[in-house]
Design a protein around this motif. Sequence first.
Motif, PDB file in Angstrom:
ATOM      1  N   THR A  70      -7.614   5.569   5.546  1.00 10.78           N
ATOM      2  CA  THR A  70      -6.433   4.696   5.545  1.00 10.78           C
ATOM      3  C   THR A  70      -5.158   5.525   5.592  1.00 10.78           C
ATOM      4  O   THR A  70      -5.034   6.529   4.880  1.00 10.78           O
ATOM      5  CB  THR A  70      -6.418   3.802   4.298  1.00 10.78           C
ATOM      6  OG1 THR A  70      -7.612   3.020   4.279  1.00 10.78           O
ATOM      7  CG2 THR A  70      -5.206   2.887   4.297  1.00 10.78           C
ATOM      8  N   ILE A  71      -4.200   5.098   6.406  1.00  9.94           N
ATOM      9  CA  ILE A  71      -2.898   5.760   6.520  1.00  9.94           C
ATOM     10  C   ILE A  71      -1.810   4.731   6.236  1.00  9.94           C
ATOM     11  O   ILE A  71      -1.832   3.628   6.789  1.00  9.94           O
ATOM     12  CB  ILE A  71      -2.699   6.372   7.916  1.00  9.94           C
ATOM     13  CG1 ILE A  71      -3.765   7.451   8.179  1.00  9.94           C
ATOM     14  CG2 ILE A  71      -1.301   6.957   8.060  1.00  9.94           C
ATOM     15  CD1 ILE A  71      -3.721   8.019   9.584  1.00  9.94           C
ATOM     16  N   LYS A  72      -0.889   5.075   5.366  1.00  7.21           N
ATOM     17  CA  LYS A  72       0.225   4.192   5.033  1.00  7.21           C
ATOM     18  C   LYS A  72       1.522   4.985   5.039  1.00  7.21           C
ATOM     19  O   LYS A  72       1.535   6.164   4.668  1.00  7.21           O
ATOM     20  CB  LYS A  72       0.022   3.534   3.663  1.00  7.21           C
ATOM     21  CG  LYS A  72      -1.015   2.412   3.660  1.00  7.21           C
ATOM     22  CD  LYS A  72      -1.077   1.737   2.310  1.00  7.21           C
ATOM     23  CE  LYS A  72      -1.950   0.498   2.349  1.00  7.21           C
ATOM     24  NZ  LYS A  72      -1.322  -0.605   3.096  1.00  7.21           N
ATOM     25  N   SER A  73       2.612   4.307   5.415  1.00  6.73           N
ATOM     26  CA  SER A  73       3.930   4.949   5.448  1.00  6.73           C
ATOM     27  C   SER A  73       4.875   4.253   4.485  1.00  6.73           C
ATOM     28  O   SER A  73       4.747   3.051   4.235  1.00  6.73           O
ATOM     29  CB  SER A  73       4.516   4.908   6.861  1.00  6.73           C
ATOM     30  OG  SER A  73       3.698   5.635   7.758  1.00  6.73           O
ATOM     31  N   ALA A  74       5.830   5.016   3.956  1.00  5.62           N
ATOM     32  CA  ALA A  74       6.811   4.448   3.035  1.00  5.62           C
ATOM     33  C   ALA A  74       8.088   5.272   3.099  1.00  5.62           C
ATOM     34  O   ALA A  74       8.054   6.489   2.881  1.00  5.62           O
ATOM     35  CB  ALA A  74       6.270   4.434   1.605  1.00  5.62           C
ATOM     36  N   ALA A  75       9.192   4.606   3.383  1.00  2.00           N
ATOM     37  CA  ALA A  75      10.476   5.306   3.436  1.00  2.00           C
ATOM     38  C   ALA A  75      10.876   5.825   2.065  1.00  2.00           C
ATOM     39  O   ALA A  75      11.506   6.880   1.940  1.00  2.00           O
ATOM     40  CB  ALA A  75      11.556   4.375   3.982  1.00  2.00           C
ATOM     41  N   THR A  76      10.480   5.095   1.005  1.00  3.55           N
ATOM     42  CA  THR A  76      10.855   5.498  -0.353  1.00  3.55           C
ATOM     43  C   THR A  76       9.925   6.543  -0.939  1.00  3.55           C
ATOM     44  O   THR A  76      10.239   7.150  -1.961  1.00  3.55           O
ATOM     45  CB  THR A  76      10.841   4.279  -1.293  1.00  3.55           C
ATOM     46  OG1 THR A  76       9.503   3.760  -1.355  1.00  3.55           O
ATOM     47  CG2 THR A  76      11.790   3.208  -0.799  1.00  3.55           C
ATOM     48  N   GLY A  77       8.746   6.711  -0.332  1.00  2.72           N
ATOM     49  CA  GLY A  77       7.745   7.624  -0.891  1.00  2.72           C
ATOM     50  C   GLY A  77       6.875   6.983  -1.940  1.00  2.72           C
ATOM     51  O   GLY A  77       6.002   7.633  -2.509  1.00  2.72           O
ATOM     52  N   ILE A  78       7.077   5.686  -2.217  1.00  3.20           N
ATOM     53  CA  ILE A  78       6.332   4.981  -3.262  1.00  3.20           C
ATOM     54  C   ILE A  78       5.407   3.958  -2.623  1.00  3.20           C
ATOM     55  O   ILE A  78       5.848   3.120  -1.840  1.00  3.20           O
ATOM     56  CB  ILE A  78       7.285   4.280  -4.239  1.00  3.20           C
ATOM     57  CG1 ILE A  78       8.179   5.297  -4.940  1.00  3.20           C
ATOM     58  CG2 ILE A  78       6.511   3.464  -5.273  1.00  3.20           C
ATOM     59  CD1 ILE A  78       9.285   4.675  -5.760  1.00  3.20           C
ATOM     60  N   ILE A  79       4.113   4.030  -2.961  1.00  3.39           N
ATOM     61  CA  ILE A  79       3.168   3.017  -2.505  1.00  3.39           C
ATOM     62  C   ILE A  79       2.180   2.715  -3.619  1.00  3.39           C
ATOM     63  O   ILE A  79       1.975   3.517  -4.532  1.00  3.39           O
ATOM     64  CB  ILE A  79       2.392   3.436  -1.239  1.00  3.39           C
ATOM     65  CG1 ILE A  79       1.427   4.596  -1.554  1.00  3.39           C
ATOM     66  CG2 ILE A  79       3.321   3.781  -0.095  1.00  3.39           C
ATOM     67  CD1 ILE A  79       0.418   4.834  -0.451  1.00  3.39           C
ATOM     68  N   ASP A  80       1.561   1.553  -3.533  1.00  2.00           N
ATOM     69  CA  ASP A  80       0.445   1.174  -4.397  1.00  2.00           C
ATOM     70  C   ASP A  80      -0.745   0.871  -3.498  1.00  2.00           C
ATOM     71  O   ASP A  80      -0.596   0.188  -2.473  1.00  2.00           O
ATOM     72  CB  ASP A  80       0.797  -0.042  -5.249  1.00  2.00           C
ATOM     73  CG  ASP A  80       1.878   0.271  -6.259  1.00  2.00           C
ATOM     74  OD1 ASP A  80       1.585   1.006  -7.221  1.00  2.00           O
ATOM     75  OD2 ASP A  80       3.003  -0.206  -6.087  1.00  2.00           O
ATOM     76  N   TYR A  81      -1.906   1.381  -3.887  1.00  2.00           N
ATOM     77  CA  TYR A  81      -3.085   1.208  -3.051  1.00  2.00           C
ATOM     78  C   TYR A  81      -4.295   0.936  -3.928  1.00  2.00           C
ATOM     79  O   TYR A  81      -4.411   1.496  -5.038  1.00  2.00           O
ATOM     80  CB  TYR A  81      -3.335   2.452  -2.195  1.00  2.00           C
ATOM     81  CG  TYR A  81      -4.499   2.303  -1.257  1.00  2.00           C
ATOM     82  CD1 TYR A  81      -4.400   1.488  -0.130  1.00  2.00           C
ATOM     83  CD2 TYR A  81      -5.701   2.951  -1.504  1.00  2.00           C
ATOM     84  CE1 TYR A  81      -5.474   1.332   0.733  1.00  2.00           C
ATOM     85  CE2 TYR A  81      -6.781   2.801  -0.650  1.00  2.00           C
ATOM     86  CZ  TYR A  81      -6.667   1.988   0.478  1.00  2.00           C
ATOM     87  OH  TYR A  81      -7.736   1.834   1.318  1.00  2.00           O
ATOM     88  N   GLN A  82      -5.184   0.072  -3.438  1.00  2.00           N
ATOM     89  CA  GLN A  82      -6.398  -0.248  -4.182  1.00  2.00           C
ATOM     90  C   GLN A  82      -7.619   0.278  -3.438  1.00  2.00           C
ATOM     91  O   GLN A  82      -7.912  -0.144  -2.318  1.00  2.00           O
ATOM     92  CB  GLN A  82      -6.533  -1.761  -4.393  1.00  2.00           C
ATOM     93  CG  GLN A  82      -7.747  -2.133  -5.260  1.00  2.00           C
ATOM     94  CD  GLN A  82      -7.812  -3.617  -5.547  1.00  2.00           C
ATOM     95  OE1 GLN A  82      -7.350  -4.431  -4.751  1.00  2.00           O
ATOM     96  NE2 GLN A  82      -8.374  -3.976  -6.693  1.00  2.00           N
ATOM     97  N   TYR A  83      -8.336   1.207  -4.073  1.00  2.00           N
ATOM     98  CA  TYR A  83      -9.614   1.693  -3.553  1.00  2.00           C
ATOM     99  C   TYR A  83     -10.706   0.695  -3.955  1.00  2.00           C
ATOM    100  O   TYR A  83     -10.640   0.089  -5.029  1.00  2.00           O
ATOM    101  CB  TYR A  83      -9.928   3.076  -4.111  1.00  2.00           C
ATOM    102  CG  TYR A  83      -9.011   4.162  -3.590  1.00  2.00           C
ATOM    103  CD1 TYR A  83      -9.315   4.867  -2.439  1.00  2.00           C
ATOM    104  CD2 TYR A  83      -7.824   4.484  -4.255  1.00  2.00           C
ATOM    105  CE1 TYR A  83      -8.480   5.874  -1.950  1.00  2.00           C
ATOM    106  CE2 TYR A  83      -6.975   5.471  -3.777  1.00  2.00           C
ATOM    107  CZ  TYR A  83      -7.303   6.165  -2.628  1.00  2.00           C
ATOM    108  OH  TYR A  83      -6.479   7.144  -2.153  1.00  2.00           O
TER     109      TYR A  83
END
Length: 349
Positions: A70-83
């Motif tokens: 999985t690849i995700k982008s964020a301008a703020t550098g903050i993400i939440d992800y569920q494995y």
Amino acid sequence: MGYFKNIGLIFLLFISTSCKKADSGKGSSQTAPTNLVITATPNTNGSGNVSFKATADNAVAYTYELGNGTIKSAATGIIDYQYTLVGNNTYTVSVTATSSTGLTLKKSIDVTVNVIAGVASLVWSDEFNTDGAPDATKWGYDLGTGSNGWGNAELQYYTNRPENSIVQNGVLKIKLIKENYSGSTYTSARLLSKDKFAFTYGKVEVRAKFPTGTGTWPAIWMLGSNINTVPWPACGEIDIVEHLGRDLNKIYATLHYPGRSGGSADGGTRMIANATSEFHIYTLEWTASSIRMLADGQVVHTVNNSSSIPFNHDFFFILNMAMGGNFGGAVDPAITNATMEVDYIRVYK
């Protein structure tokens, strides 16, 4: 010979000047990202949720490779992800920081995530990832002094101004300010989810950091949604976490209900390290048979729930910062401001 010599000198001078001009502009507007730091905070309840935060100098965007394709982008550098892969699994997570000119810096960390089959799912949250005023679909405000310092002789005047509550850089900041305002000597904010979100039973996780300063009294708590028709304390009150500036690093967790309210409330405390300099996770585990409040997974207070106490109906959240009062105590007059920071609040059922 003199003519050709002068021509040669002019040609060499032209070449030298051109090279200097080219060299002087090289890289002047192309600064690569530096000091890339990645933090990962896995949820401890087996849900597989992880909060990631990346920061770097000269970066305007971040791309996460989450170790499972999985690849995700964020301008703020903050993400939440569920494995979702059941078990205790370790993932190599890579982050690429990109500058405004397209230059990049990449770094990787290993993250171990525990996923338990059948664990409760997230039903409501605020990650505080959008800068500006708190989300109006989730939060309203109590305003004023509550006529008698909100029943505790507190000193602050609650406002809905951005000076007192704002979301910045991925956290909610509730700010206490020493100032003369509508007859009060301090201002602050008191946010509540009343009439926007309430629930019965579940697990709450809040990641927060508290201020120093004698007299400060930040709190993350809940009230029974029937308070308009069933006055306090009969409506019930759940104080997930409170902290006093005069008792640094002492975490309070308390229930208020008839017979156990005010000074005789049903509560406990636990000492932790760095409550004012680091974020910690404060948890409520609430069922029909028990109520537990924890700090970083360590129990602060437990109560047996039953039909004889008012903790079997909907409750809503309150986030606030008080100053002084019956519980906050004496105030240090040298304190001009103090801030409670909340990284997120989540409800699982």
